[in-house]
Motif scaffolding. Structure first.
Motif, PDB file in Angstrom:
ATOM      1  N   ILE A  52       0.909  -1.160   0.135  1.00 49.60           N
ATOM      2  CA  ILE A  52       0.189   0.059   0.068  1.00 49.60           C
ATOM      3  C   ILE A  52       0.835   1.134  -0.101  1.00 49.60           C
ATOM      4  O   ILE A  52       1.766   1.398   0.559  1.00 49.60           O
TER       5      ILE A  52
ATOM      6  N   CYS B 292      -9.664  -1.356   8.180  1.00 50.46           N
ATOM      7  CA  CYS B 292      -8.447  -2.439   7.953  1.00 50.46           C
ATOM      8  C   CYS B 292      -8.743  -3.372   8.908  1.00 50.46           C
ATOM      9  O   CYS B 292      -8.955  -3.184  10.094  1.00 50.46           O
ATOM     10  N   PRO B 293      -8.950  -4.755   8.365  1.00 51.42           N
ATOM     11  CA  PRO B 293      -9.163  -5.741   9.514  1.00 51.42           C
ATOM     12  C   PRO B 293      -8.022  -6.251  10.366  1.00 51.42           C
ATOM     13  O   PRO B 293      -8.467  -6.750  11.290  1.00 51.42           O
ATOM     14  N   THR B 294      -6.911  -5.955   9.891  1.00 52.88           N
ATOM     15  CA  THR B 294      -5.829  -6.067  10.839  1.00 52.88           C
ATOM     16  C   THR B 294      -5.218  -5.043  11.585  1.00 52.88           C
ATOM     17  O   THR B 294      -4.402  -5.400  12.504  1.00 52.88           O
TER      18      THR B 294
ATOM     19  N   ALA C  76      -3.749  -2.549  10.622  1.00 58.58           N
ATOM     20  CA  ALA C  76      -2.521  -1.825  10.253  1.00 58.58           C
ATOM     21  C   ALA C  76      -2.212  -0.608  10.187  1.00 58.58           C
ATOM     22  O   ALA C  76      -1.023  -0.013  10.080  1.00 58.58           O
ATOM     23  N   ILE C  77      -3.249   0.192   9.941  1.00 54.77           N
ATOM     24  CA  ILE C  77      -2.932   1.630   9.684  1.00 54.77           C
ATOM     25  C   ILE C  77      -3.324   2.365  10.957  1.00 54.77           C
ATOM     26  O   ILE C  77      -4.426   2.166  11.632  1.00 54.77           O
TER      27      ILE C  77
ATOM     28  N   ILE D 105       1.550   2.845   8.357  1.00 53.57           N
ATOM     29  CA  ILE D 105       1.148   1.381   8.128  1.00 53.57           C
ATOM     30  C   ILE D 105       2.267   0.829   8.762  1.00 53.57           C
ATOM     31  O   ILE D 105       3.332   0.929   8.484  1.00 53.57           O
TER      32      ILE D 105
ATOM     33  N   CYS E 120      -0.131  -5.805   7.392  1.00 51.28           N
ATOM     34  CA  CYS E 120      -1.002  -5.929   6.160  1.00 51.28           C
ATOM     35  C   CYS E 120      -1.109  -7.169   5.424  1.00 51.28           C
ATOM     36  O   CYS E 120      -0.430  -7.675   5.432  1.00 51.28           O
ATOM     37  N   ILE E 121      -2.385  -7.441   5.178  1.00 50.22           N
ATOM     38  CA  ILE E 121      -2.806  -8.510   4.380  1.00 50.22           C
ATOM     39  C   ILE E 121      -3.071  -8.352   3.097  1.00 50.22           C
ATOM     40  O   ILE E 121      -3.326  -9.213   2.357  1.00 50.22           O
ATOM     41  N   GLN E 122      -2.708  -7.116   2.583  1.00 51.52           N
ATOM     42  CA  GLN E 122      -2.973  -6.888   1.203  1.00 51.52           C
ATOM     43  C   GLN E 122      -4.658  -7.029   0.552  1.00 51.52           C
ATOM     44  O   GLN E 122      -4.860  -7.877  -0.232  1.00 51.52           O
ATOM     45  N   CYS E 123      -5.574  -6.612   1.368  1.00 46.51           N
ATOM     46  CA  CYS E 123      -6.947  -7.267   1.050  1.00 46.51           C
ATOM     47  C   CYS E 123      -7.500  -6.118   0.377  1.00 46.51           C
ATOM     48  O   CYS E 123      -8.488  -6.216  -0.332  1.00 46.51           O
ATOM     49  N   SER E 124      -6.812  -4.857   0.364  1.00 44.71           N
ATOM     50  CA  SER E 124      -7.388  -3.559  -0.453  1.00 44.71           C
ATOM     51  C   SER E 124      -8.733  -2.964   0.018  1.00 44.71           C
ATOM     52  O   SER E 124      -9.227  -2.217  -0.497  1.00 44.71           O
ATOM     53  N   ALA E 125      -9.018  -3.466   1.358  1.00 43.84           N
ATOM     54  CA  ALA E 125     -10.164  -3.037   1.752  1.00 43.84           C
ATOM     55  C   ALA E 125     -10.060  -1.468   2.130  1.00 43.84           C
ATOM     56  O   ALA E 125     -10.909  -0.531   1.874  1.00 43.84           O
ATOM     57  N   CYS E 126      -8.710  -0.789   2.523  1.00 44.08           N
ATOM     58  CA  CYS E 126      -8.529   0.552   2.605  1.00 44.08           C
ATOM     59  C   CYS E 126      -8.663   1.164   1.267  1.00 44.08           C
ATOM     60  O   CYS E 126      -9.456   2.295   1.339  1.00 44.08           O
TER      61      CYS E 126
ATOM     62  N   MET F  16      -3.031   0.542  -4.409  1.00 42.57           N
ATOM     63  CA  MET F  16      -2.121  -0.955  -4.051  1.00 42.57           C
ATOM     64  C   MET F  16      -1.189  -1.083  -5.129  1.00 42.57           C
ATOM     65  O   MET F  16      -1.385  -1.151  -6.548  1.00 42.57           O
TER      66      MET F  16
HETATM   67  S1  SF4 Z   1      -4.635  -3.702   2.585  1.00 45.13           S
HETATM   68 FE1  SF4 Z   1      -6.046  -4.386   4.008  1.00 45.13          FE
HETATM   69  S2  SF4 Z   1      -4.421  -5.107   5.575  1.00 45.13           S
HETATM   70 FE2  SF4 Z   1      -3.560  -3.889   4.427  1.00 45.13          FE
HETATM   71  S3  SF4 Z   1      -3.775  -1.819   5.281  1.00 45.13           S
HETATM   72 FE3  SF4 Z   1      -5.172  -2.062   3.839  1.00 45.13          FE
HETATM   73  S4  SF4 Z   1      -7.149  -2.600   4.576  1.00 45.13           S
HETATM   74 FE4  SF4 Z   1      -5.432  -3.004   6.115  1.00 45.13          FE
END
Ligand code: SF4
Ligand code: SF4
Lengths: 359, 150
Positions: free
Chosen positions: B38, B55-57, B59-60, B71, B76-82, B93
């Motif tokens: 990210i 962010c589910p983890t 990380a931010i 961050i 970060c699990i690279q989920c792209s939710a952010c 991303m």
């Molecule tokens: S990609 Fe997912 S885990 Fe990584 S910072 Fe964004 S929301 Fe959090």
């Protein structure tokens, strides 16, 4: 009577991709009993429902297993969608089916490689994994991830996969099919390979039924049962031919999985032909309230996802029953009476996935 | 039969290129959708904190008072939710994977000077508006009270 000795097998063993421990009771070279124990990689994923809300739980569910990651996310999402009465758009159903079948393809190819490695055919092992690599590349193109896709969400998918990309996948699958047919010949016709697989680890249909087996393990013992027949996703519209074999030995399990590879390729082609245009996701409002158990056919067999929710952001309970858990009793059965040297192959033929068994 | 089948393959392999890439001489090709790591364009970020919430983890970490966005790439699990949630579309991303490291670092991004000024200006306007609204309310109240007295 020969003296008995107990040989510990695992949790760290060259043939085991994941830790499972077996106490093998041997009489000379023959195994008389195998006592399994698991619990080396319990991660407590199910407990995480208390900390992650029901949308974030998709990411956790996916991480149950690195091979069936798509399926685990799918099973969880399917259960929540049923609880919330969400009508998933048809395009999303088709895309999920395509991705799921691709997961099956790569899982079975991975398994073939592990099997070749277990019976000592290194170049065949490398070859199957080379073929599998192409599928991982396709996953990366479609979802951005090679192992964990994060593409499922409640109500559909997070990204569309354009039709041109799907068509290019079909083209590449033709090549993969051709290459796999060549490798399949080595698995099914090579006399050295056959001598390691034929008649080893026989599981009769009655035993398979009684021990509660599932997936290719069950179908290799001659029982025709496949959760895909329930018609979830787009399977209802596709022509599904279930591969079975009556022999019940390791050879039969190889045969069934090879058959499933070709059948998956066929299913993907059918799905790409029939896929409708339209939305790939539907907005979700509110929180889930109720319970549901969803069943899907993972590459290793039937997996169940139980979700219970009480109308809040957090799901109250999630439980996953994974196929390897159901196949471990059968493993202890087929190990009885086999040679010590065949134990690695026996373990590999159930296609064990220990990390999802322990979650 | 099977052995002959495989001999052909072995011969072919002897004379063909290796299937593996000669990394790092031959660079990896990323796809358009590859999720690597990210990055944040700090010229656009308004430190609203939506990404932190999504962010589910966890990380931010967004700090309004310090004007930083941080961050921890190893969480970060690279989920792209952010990225999906960001209202200013300043998160992206990137394709290259997060570089490996010996310790779990935190990457801190500072707001650019221009963006700091913009945000300060916005805050000033918002404060002025709030003050004006407050004054108007007080005047209205006073008028009402006057009305009641007479
Ligand atoms: S990609 Fe997912 S885990 Fe990584 S910072 Fe964004 S929301 Fe959090
Ligand atoms: S959501 Fe976007 S604008 Fe808001 S703090 Fe995060 S990066 Fe900045």
């Amino acid at each position: 009577m020969a003296t008995r000795s107990v040989v510990p097998f695992g949790p760290q063993h060259p043939v085991l991709p994941e830790p499972i421990h077996l106490d093998l009771v041997l009489e000379d070279e023959k195994v008389v009993e195998a006592i399994p124990s698991i619990g080396f990689i319990h991660r407590g994923l199910e407990k995480l429902v208390e900390k992650k809300d029901f949308n974030e739980m998709v990411y956790v569910a996916e991480r149950t297993c690195g091979i069936c990651s798509f399926g685990h996310g799918y099973g969880y999402v399917d259960a929540v969608e049923h609880i919330m009465n969400i009508e998933v758009p048809e395009r999303a159903q088709y895309l999920r089916t395509i991705l799921f079948e691709m997961s099956r393809l790569h899982s079975h190819l991975l398994w073939l490689g592990l099997l070749a490695d277990a019976f000592g055919f290194e170049s065949l092992f490398m070859d199957t994994w080379r073929i599998r690599e192409q599928i991982l590349n396709m996953f990366e193109e479609a979802t951005g991830g090679r192992v964990i896709f994060s593409i499922n969400k409640i109500g559909g998918l997070r990204k569309d996969i354009p039709n041109e990309m799907l068509l290019s996948f079909v083209d590449r699958l033709d090549g993969i099919e051709k290459e796999t047919r060549v490798a399949a010949k080595s698995f099914l016709e090579d006399s050295a390979v056959k001598s390691r697989l034929c008649g080893v680890g026989i599981l009769t249909a009655k035993e398979a039924e009684e021990l509660g087996c599932c997936g290719p393990m069950l179908r290799a013992s001659g029982i025709r049962r496949d959760t895909r027949e329930l018609g979830y996703g787009a399977y209802d519209d596709l022509d599904l031919h279930i591969t079975t074999s009556n022999k019940g030995d390791s050879y039969a399990r190889t045969e069934v999985r090879l058959g499933e590879i070709f059948q998956s390729i066929d299913l993907i082609k059918q799905a790409v032909k029939k896929i409708p245009d339209g939305p790939f996701d539907t907005p979700v409002k509110g929180f889930p309230n109720g319970e549901y158990m969803s069943r899907i056919e993972q590459p290793r067999g039937e997996a169940c996802y139980y979700v219970k929710a009480n109308g809040t952001k957090f799901v109250t309970r999630m439980r996953i029953r994974t196929p390897t858990f159901a196949n471990i009793p059968a493993l202890t059965k087929i190990l009885q009476g086999c040679d010590m040297a065949d134990v690695p192959i026996m373990i590999v033929t159930i296609d064990p996935c220990i990390s999802c068994t322990e979650r | 039969m099977g052995a002959i089948n495989y001999t052909g393959k072995v011969l072919k392999n002897l004379f063909s290129k290796p299937s593996t890439k000669r990394y790092p001489e031959e660079p990896i090709k990323f796809t358009d959708r590859t999720r690597g790591h990210i990055e944040n364009d700090m010229d656009k970020c308004v430190l609203c904190g939506v990404c932190q919430m999504r962010c589910p983890t966890g990380a931010i970490k967004v700090s309004k008072s310090e004007g930083t966005w941080a961050i921890s790439p190893f969480s970060c699990i690279q989920c792209s939710a952010c990225v999906d949630g960001c209202p200013k579309k300043c998160l992206s991303m990137e394709h290259e994977y997060q570089e490996p490291g010996n310790e779990k670092i935190t990457k801190v991004f500072d707001l650019t000077e221009a963006q700091k000024e913009r945000l300060a200006e916005q805050a000033r306007i918002a404060a002025e508006k709030a003050a004006a609204a407050k004054a108007a309310l007080a005047a209205k109240k006073a008028a009402e009270e006057n009305g009641q007295n007479t």
